[in-house]
Design an enzyme around this catalytic site. Structure first.
Site, PDB file in Angstrom:
ATOM      1  N   TYR A  14       0.681  -1.209  -0.048  1.00  0.00           N
ATOM      2  CA  TYR A  14       0.028  -0.009  -0.052  1.00  0.00           C
ATOM      3  C   TYR A  14       0.838   1.264  -0.044  1.00  0.00           C
ATOM      4  O   TYR A  14       1.664   1.470   0.775  1.00  0.00           O
ATOM      5  CB  TYR A  14      -0.908   0.110   1.242  1.00  0.00           C
ATOM      6  CG  TYR A  14      -2.149  -0.971   0.880  1.00  0.00           C
ATOM      7  CD1 TYR A  14      -2.376  -1.489   0.146  1.00  0.00           C
ATOM      8  CD2 TYR A  14      -3.041  -1.225   1.962  1.00  0.00           C
ATOM      9  CE1 TYR A  14      -3.463  -2.500  -0.120  1.00  0.00           C
ATOM     10  CE2 TYR A  14      -4.047  -2.131   2.272  1.00  0.00           C
ATOM     11  CZ  TYR A  14      -4.359  -2.905   0.767  1.00  0.00           C
ATOM     12  OH  TYR A  14      -5.113  -3.829   0.846  1.00  0.00           O
TER      13      TYR A  14
ATOM     14  N   LEU B 161     -17.322   0.250   0.012  1.00  0.00           N
ATOM     15  CA  LEU B 161     -18.347   1.515  -0.177  1.00  0.00           C
ATOM     16  C   LEU B 161     -18.427   1.718  -1.763  1.00  0.00           C
ATOM     17  O   LEU B 161     -18.869   2.640  -2.282  1.00  0.00           O
ATOM     18  CB  LEU B 161     -17.458   2.448   0.251  1.00  0.00           C
ATOM     19  CG  LEU B 161     -17.924   2.627   1.814  1.00  0.00           C
ATOM     20  CD1 LEU B 161     -16.500   3.829   2.358  1.00  0.00           C
ATOM     21  CD2 LEU B 161     -19.079   2.759   2.354  1.00  0.00           C
ATOM     22  N   ALA B 162     -17.963   0.470  -2.663  1.00  0.00           N
ATOM     23  CA  ALA B 162     -18.223   0.751  -4.171  1.00  0.00           C
ATOM     24  C   ALA B 162     -17.675   1.977  -4.757  1.00  0.00           C
ATOM     25  O   ALA B 162     -18.545   2.387  -5.739  1.00  0.00           O
ATOM     26  CB  ALA B 162     -19.927   0.477  -4.289  1.00  0.00           C
TER      27      ALA B 162
ATOM     28  N   GLY C  12     -17.645   4.741  -4.027  1.00  0.00           N
ATOM     29  CA  GLY C  12     -18.369   6.048  -3.751  1.00  0.00           C
ATOM     30  C   GLY C  12     -19.548   6.034  -4.829  1.00  0.00           C
ATOM     31  O   GLY C  12     -20.111   7.160  -4.746  1.00  0.00           O
TER      32      GLY C  12
END
Length: 321
Positions: A60, A231-232, A234
């Site tokens: 990350y 959260l797809a 947004g």
């Protein structure tokens, strides 16, 4: 309400903060004061909201996400025992010399964990996940790596990410300890796990796919399902430039329900996952305090069966069979 991971880690929260966005971006720019302030504020906000599990991976932001989190733990060492650290290994990012690939060899796992612990400035991980299935993985090698990490006190629990139930079953046969977590892409948008259940035995069903039955297997084995992409991105919280007609209708429904339940749209999207009987543990992948605060509202509502199905039918873009 307890979830499967609480059998091993009683203090684990229902929601997880995904730390993918910490560290200032996927580049080689050194961490600066603004990156630290953003990370510190987000971590503090998560803890204040009752989130105790923090999800990392060695890749990350090219390691900067773990590094900036390590600076937080160095600044507030007393908080290490108040939170649970989870990280992932196994992905080798592409370079100019070679393409990206996966490596779950014993040596690679051991080396990766040492790097993770160094960046996080901690002596141990609460959970280590294997990030992606490696077609060349040798279960006996992974078992040897896990055994060594346990004996050294570097990792307390283990899990996987993006694996189907046959892979879990094969791996578990060799391991000295139970797998605790399987992290999968799941959301109102990525609802294939519901399609697999819904269309079992039908010609158009997903039962012929490799992942069929993974959710049920995890339920049977008390493996905690964590959802990434919860959260797809947004897409149902605000309009997107490339929004499809189905996504628009789903977004409008999400916003209507948000008004009815008196919560933010992000909370409705997460509540859809929380309503599933598999006791999914959503990973909230955000670097913004305000979005985190909107999402955690999901813990305080329970969608009705009718509303859950309304959202699902809207997202799939077709009536149920």
């Amino acid at each position: 309400m307890t979830i499967p991971i609480n059998k091993a880690l009683p203090s684990a929260s229902r929601l997880v903060l995904g730390c993918m966005g910490l560290g200032g971006g996927w580049n080689n720019t050194p961490l600066n004061r603004q990156d630290e302030q953003q990370a510190f504020a987000l971590i503090d906000s998560a803890l204040e909201a009752g989130i105790t599990v923090f999800d990392h991976a060695d890749i990350y932001t090219f390691g900067k996400a773990e590094t900036v989190f390590g600076r937080y733990l160095n600044a507030f060492p007393q908080r290490r025992e108040q939170l649970l650290l989870q990280s992932k290994c196994g992905i080798k990012l592409a370079t100019e010399q070679q393409p990206g690939y996966y490596d779950l060899s014993q040596a690679a796992i051991l080396t990766a964990v040492d790097g993770i612990l160094s960046r996080l400035q901690t002596d141990y991980l609460d959970i280590l996940l294997l990030h992606r299935p490696d077609p060349l993985l040798e279960p006996a090698e992974i078992a040897a790596a896990f055994t060594q990490l346990l004996q050294q006190g570097k990792v307390r629990h283990f899990g996987v990410s993006n694996m189907a139930w046959p892979q879990l079953q094969l791996l578990q046969r060799y391991l000295p300890v139970p797998l605790r977590v399987n992290q999968l892409e799941m959301s109102l948008q990525r609802h294939h796990f519901i399609e697999e259940t819904l269309l079992t035995g039908m010609a158009e069903g997903a039962s012929r796919h490799f992942g069929y039955g993974t959710v049920e297997y995890c339920q049977q084995q008390d493996i905690q399902i964590q959802s990434w992409g919860s959260l797809a991105q947004g897409r149902y919280s605000q309009a997107q430039p490339d929004e499809s007609a189905v996504e628009q209708q789903t977004r409008l429904l999400v916003n209507r329900l948000a008004a009815e339940y008196q919560v933010a749209p992000e909370a409705i999207v997460l509540a859809w996952l929380l309503r599933h009987p598999a006791q999914i543990q959503p990973v909230i992948g955000t670097s913004r305090v305000e979005r985190l605060q909107a999402a955690v509202q999901a813990q305080h509502i329970s969608l009705s069966r009718q509303h859950w199905y309304q959202l699902y039918i809207a997202a799939r873009g077709a009536a149920l069979p």
